[in-house]
Design an enzyme around this catalytic site. Structure first.
Site: not given
Length: 607
Positions: A235, A346, A245, A233, A248, A381, A113, A281
């Site tokens: 995304h 997000h 969404l 954040q 990821e 994050r 990730f 991100r």
């Protein structure tokens, strides 16, 4: 009136884990939630759960990646507690029956990730959050934990003392959606806020309609400071038409981002020469919008995310849900064509100030999950860190609220002689007009706990009657204006004049909110009434985000300022704090804790 030892407000991942932990510690636990638990927004989480499970990985590496991802605004005690506890929580989930994706040898699969130095993201296809909810809800049912569903919590029942440190939380008051009654819930040991994020502050968000920042706003108005709210954040991969969404996990499996010229821009334009699509991100979101703003976006709005080269077998095994989302909302077959994506709101890195056990500065009040800011994520994050946060800090809050044996961290409770006062530009002022009645109940020195809850029930009953019986403007116009100005002015790229414009819009909306009324006069299943009451919370959170964004004059993590293009550790290595102060918010700061078992020296963040 309902009475229990511990009340958990919200029934998503953090709430479920907190309830289970409190029950295991011997408490009589109840959950109060406006949704059925398995309808909670945690179910929309697709990507996975980070934990250092592999022999070549370690909690130290996970902690370092998390601190680096936070742009060195995370607190070391929280980051290390998280990284150390996450493996045990994942193993516990597996023992409870979580259907993790597995390798051929039967071990739990882990994939790369963004921002991770080792593939440590466990997952269950592309429906990790869905399976997480069902796994933990089974445990709630098994234990016979009481769940009061379709109960919209309106406010906390807190004793009224001038000094916040002397206040106590004795319960909550909720609107029974099915009956229309106003119900009181008393907690003898503790109330845990686990109401999820505030995504509905923006009009393009991955968050559900129910995510209106309820827990943040209730704690804030009761006297608990909000911490680091400017860090929002966005995304990088959401569907343009809806904000839905796209995990990821697509990029973790090898998905590629292209611009209109079919350039792999993360590498070719130098945004992340090493990690490319798997940079953090904030880096990927800024890169995508830069491509669009410089004329290389598709239809001047989005870029393409391509997973066709992964092959049908791999996609169907690990990302099948993504195919359905792209087809249902954009009419795109991800097996044959790339998917359109753009950044969308997000996750909220900041939140209600808590310690590592979820405890706030108000006795008996806790928060966990996205609602809380234990200062794990700092300015940004990492993907895959939200779900283990729910588990680790939900469990700790539940155990502590039930009186479990936990280490007691120190928590700063508000502005003090050691706090650094905050400043806004001279031409910006706070409005003292509140968005509704105060959250605190009668003087705690003169009444008992039950009277505190009863007084708040009566206050909320009068408020609801007023909204139902009086004529006024519809809240939807106020909410729309807030969402539009936040998306236009407090988005990925932030400029001083835009932030000031947003503050003006928010304060005008606050004034107009004083004259709202529900257009639907019915008493049961009145969604218009519910949304009217939620809009108060949206206003408070929008202001908190914008005030923090205007005050922080640097570029750190997800917070980009046009006039300030560098991270300024000498001046801004500190947490932004905001106290409600009876409707005239007070801005101040507290230091970042970069030393735990390890010491984390701020470095330039690159991928």
């Amino acid at each position: 009136m309902h009475e229990h030892d511990v009340l958990v407000v919200g029934a998503g991942g953090a709430g479920l884990r907190a309830a289970i932990a409190a029950h295991e510690a011997g408490a009589d636990v109840a959950m109060v939630t406006k949704l059925h638990p398995v309808r909670s927004h945690t179910g929309a989480a697709e990507g996975g759960i980070n934990a250092a499970l592999h022999p070549e990985d370690s909690w130290e590496l996970h902690a370092y990646d998390t601190m680096k991802g936070s742009d060195y605004l995370g607190d070391a005690p929280a980051v290390e507690t998280f990284a150390q506890d996450a493996p045990d929580e994942v193993i516990q989930l597996e023992h409870w029956g979580m259907p993790f994706s597995r390798e051929e040898d039967g071990t739990v699969s882990q994939r790369p990730f963004g921002g991770l130095s080792h593939p440590r993201t466990t997952y269950a296809g592309a429906e990790t959050g869905h399976h997480l909810l069902h796994t933990m809800y089974e445990q709630v049912v098994k234990r016979g934990i009481t769940v009061y569903e379709e109960q919209q919590v309106l406010d906390l029942a807190v004793t009224d003392h001038d000094d916040v440190e002397d206040r106590e939380c004795h319960g909550v008051v909720a609107y029974d959606i099915a009956s229309g009654e106003i119900e009181g819930y008393r907690a003898t040991d503790g109330v845990i806020l686990a109401t999820g994020g505030p995504g509905q502050v923006f009009d393009h968000t991955t968050n559900a309609v129910a995510n209106t920042g309820d827990g943040y706003a209730m704690a804030y108005r009761a006297g608990v400071p909000l911490e680091d709210m400017e860090f929002v954040q966005f995304h990088p991969t959401t569907l343009p038409s809806t904000g839905v969404l796209i995990s990821e996990g697509v990029r973790g499996e090898g998905g590629i981002l292209y611009n209109e010229d079919e350039e792999r821009f993360m590498f070719e334009h130098g945004y992340a020469n090493n990690e490319g699509e798997l940079a953090s991100r904030d880096v990927v979101s800024r890169a995508e919008l830069t491509e669009v703003n410089e004329g290389r976006g598709i239809e001047d709005e989005y870029v393409h995310l391509d997973m066709r080269h992964l092959g049908e077998e791999r996609i169907l095994d690990r990302l099948e849900n993504i195919l359905h989302l792209a087809e249902d909302f954009e009419g795109v077959d991800g097996l044959d064509e790339p998917m359109p994506v753009k950044p969308g709101q997000h996750y909220q890195m900041g939140g209600v100030e808590v310690d590592e056990n979820g405890q706030t500065c108000i006795d008996g009040l806790y928060a966990a999950g996205e609602t809380a800011c234990v200062s794990l994520h700092g300015a940004n994050r990492l993907g895959g860190n939200a779900l283990p946060e729910l588990l680790v800090f939900g469990a700790r809050a539940g155990k502590h609220a039930a009186g479990g044996d936990m280490k007691e961290p120190e928590i700063e409770t508000g502005p003090s002689a050691e706090s650094e006062a905050g400043d806004l530009p001279d031409d910006v002022e706070f409005g003292a007009v509140g968005a509704g009645d105060s959250a605190v109940a009668a003087d705690g020195a003169a009444v008992d706990a039950q009277s505190v809850v009863e007084a708040e029930v009566e206050r909320q009953r009068e408020r609801v009657e007023r909204l139902l019986e009086e004529d006024g403007i519809n809240h939807a116009h106020v909410r729309d204006d807030i969402q539009e100005t936040m998306t236009a002015n407090v988005n990925v790229f932030r400029r001083e004049d835009n932030l000031k414009e947003a503050l003006e819009d928010i304060r005008e909306a606050r004034e107009r909110y004083q004259h709202v009324a529900a257009s639907d006069p019915s008493r049961t299943y009145n969604t218009d009434l519910m949304h009217t009451m939620e809009t108060r919370n949206i206003i408070d959170i929008a202001e908190a985000i914008t005030v923090g964004a205007l005050a922080r004059e640097e570029f750190r993590g997800a917070h980009w300022r046009e006039q300030y293009q560098e991270r300024r550790d000498d001046e801004w290595l500190k947490h932004t704090m905001l106290a409600w102060n009876e409707g005239s918010p007070e801005l101040y700061y507290k230091p970042v804790l970069l030393e735990g078992e390890k010491e984390y020296e701020p470095k330039e963040r690159s991928y």
